[in-house]
Design a protein around this motif. Structure first.
Motif, PDB file in Angstrom:
ATOM      1  N   GLY A   1       0.840  -0.906  -0.484  1.00 48.43           N
ATOM      2  CA  GLY A   1      -0.334   0.088   0.289  1.00 48.43           C
ATOM      3  C   GLY A   1       0.819   1.194  -0.003  1.00 48.43           C
ATOM      4  O   GLY A   1       1.093   2.295  -0.494  1.00 48.43           O
TER       5      GLY A   1
ATOM      6  N   ASP B   1      -6.376   4.182  -1.561  1.00 45.38           N
ATOM      7  CA  ASP B   1      -7.061   3.048  -2.389  1.00 45.38           C
ATOM      8  C   ASP B   1      -6.866   3.442  -3.509  1.00 45.38           C
ATOM      9  O   ASP B   1      -6.493   2.737  -5.298  1.00 45.38           O
TER      10      ASP B   1
ATOM     11  N   THR C   1      -5.976   2.164  -7.676  1.00 50.45           N
ATOM     12  CA  THR C   1      -6.223   1.395  -8.323  1.00 50.45           C
ATOM     13  C   THR C   1      -5.671   2.545  -9.667  1.00 50.45           C
ATOM     14  O   THR C   1      -5.296   1.260 -10.563  1.00 50.45           O
TER      15      THR C   1
END
Length: 286
Positions: free
Chosen positions: A179, A203, A207
């Motif tokens: 992450g 996130d 992505t």
């Protein structure tokens, strides 16, 4: 001969146009229709664009995937350049251009090391991407942990991982967990990497940064029926046309191949087409 020269020039122009579109759209998930931008006119029932020299095409752009001898899986963008060297004590990958993602098969006796523009990224069993951009190197960890630091011209194998798979931290290296992103700015005079700037990526941003790993469809004056056919081959959500005449509508733009819902929303915005959802099927109608 002349025909071969013309064919080569046309291929180069198409490739240049694809790169320009990809840079403009980036990793966006919605289809950006280009109707009107170049004077083309799209209406339901149109069978050809008004621009007389435009060629109707559909391109599928997807990363190149390779499985290495050790079982590691590598995905690379089409314009990337990689070299592999699988030794007895180290697995070396040299990225000289572009971006690649690595799913590393665990082997504590042979560290997996990616060299990119003077930056060393080291792992044992993990997943991460490395990208060379103008003036910097970017590393994103999607699984596990890696160390990132300056490699210089060193070609010797770093110390192996401990028996439990933990990474020792070489001098001057930083540890990244899943992450997290490291951005290493490169010196303008000698190309030496400066200390990495590390941050945790939201996130949505992660992505977006890794969206190149998903197949992308590029439509240029493509009949809607053909666009639907290609999208249905890449996602679990299936599109269908309530009226066959609707399939003659011409669409242009770039979209991730797994984004049928975003495609439907863009049809509604641009052409007033309604998508009626029933489970994993979307019926398109006027």
């Amino acid at each position: 001969g002349l025909a071969e020269v013309v064919r080569t020039k046309l291929t180069q122009r198409i490739a240049q146009r694809r790169r320009k579109i990809a840079r403009r759209i980036g990793a966006a998930t919605c289809l950006a229709f280009l109707a009107g931008v170049a004077g083309w006119h799209f209406n339901v029932g149109d069978t050809a664009p008004s621009h007389p020299t435009f060629i109707a095409t559909t391109f599928l752009v997807e990363p190149v995937q390779s499985v290495l001898a050790d079982g590691s899986v590598v995905q690379q963008a089409n314009e990337s350049s990689l070299e592999f060297e699988m030794g007895d004590d180290i697995r070396k990958i040299r990225l000289s251009r572009g971006v690649a993602h690595f799913e590393v098969a665990k082997d504590v006796s042979r560290p997996f090391v990616v060299f990119a523009a003077g930056v060393e990224v080291r792992a044992v069993g993990t997943a991460f991407s490395v990208q060379i951009e103008e003036g910097r190197v970017e590393v994103i960890v999607t699984e596990g942990r890696v160390s990132v630091g300056h490699a210089g011209d060193r070609r010797d194998a770093p110390a192996p991982a401990t028996t439990d798979g933990r990474l020792p931290t070489p001098s001057g290296h930083a540890i990244l967990d899943a992450g997290e992103q490291a951005v290493i700015e490169l010196s303008s005079n000698d190309g030496v990497a400066l200390p990495p700037r590390i941050a945790r990526l939201p996130d949505a941003e992660r992505t977006q940064r890794l969206a190149w790993r998903v197949a992308r469809l590029e439509f240029s004056a493509t009949p809607l029926a053909e666009a639907v056919f290609h999208l249905n081959g890449h996602g679990h959500v299936q599109l269908t046309l309530a009226d066959p005449e609707l399939g003659k509508l011409l669409v242009s733009g770039v979209i991730r191949a797994d984004q049928a819902e975003a495609f439907t929303r863009s049809l509604g915005t641009q052409f007033g087409i309604v998508g009626e959802r029933n489970g994993d099927v979307i019926v398109l109608r006027r």
